[in-house]
Scaffold this motif. Sequence first.
Motif: not given
Length: 225
Positions: A155-177
Amino acid sequence: MALNQTEQFKRAVLLLPGAVNFDLVRMQYAQWLEDSLIIAVDKGIEKASFFAQGADLWVGDFDSSRHLEVDLACYGEKIPYPEDKDEIDTELAIGIALEKGVQEILLLGGIGGRLDHQTALLFLPFQYPNIAFTHSNGEQTLTYLQENQEYTIPTQKGGLVSVIALTKLSGLTLQKVKWPLDNFTLPLGRGLTYSNRALGDEVLVEITQGHAWLYNVMPEIDESL
């Protein structure tokens, strides 16, 4: 040149209708552009000239491309289907890719336009769970998150980041945001994972159960409603 009927590929690039920034695509997916099966999907044939050899295959019912003047040098083989059919053109192209042994698919284009078509593309992984999907127009990219895999996504610094869930999510880890998550359970429909921001040139993401896309956008792109 016609495609060798016995030739197998690991990757396929599907050229879909819709705008694509090919300068950015060339930077991000250079390897894909060299060793992949190239399939133009209906009006996506307009993008075939980006490749020196054109598209290997041109697939669809050709309803959106019937008025185009297409040079025969732009594709190796044309595979027509009737307009009245049970599959969308992209599904037909994926079926052919699977017959060629493809395990990874890059969809180029198809972002924006008709909402029903866009939604159909988002839900493709339910039908093809063993395929690693990436969907991009160069400026906006969707990476399908398969379960129990760690992803490092440029990605690029400052870029938009979204997790688009299609179902319930378990164990979601999102780093460097800006707003990280660790082993998080996300109920379906909650907007918590939208409009995050990248802190640098990559983000790390993983889910242990569920279906989702990681959507990232270059920082200078703003298509908010």
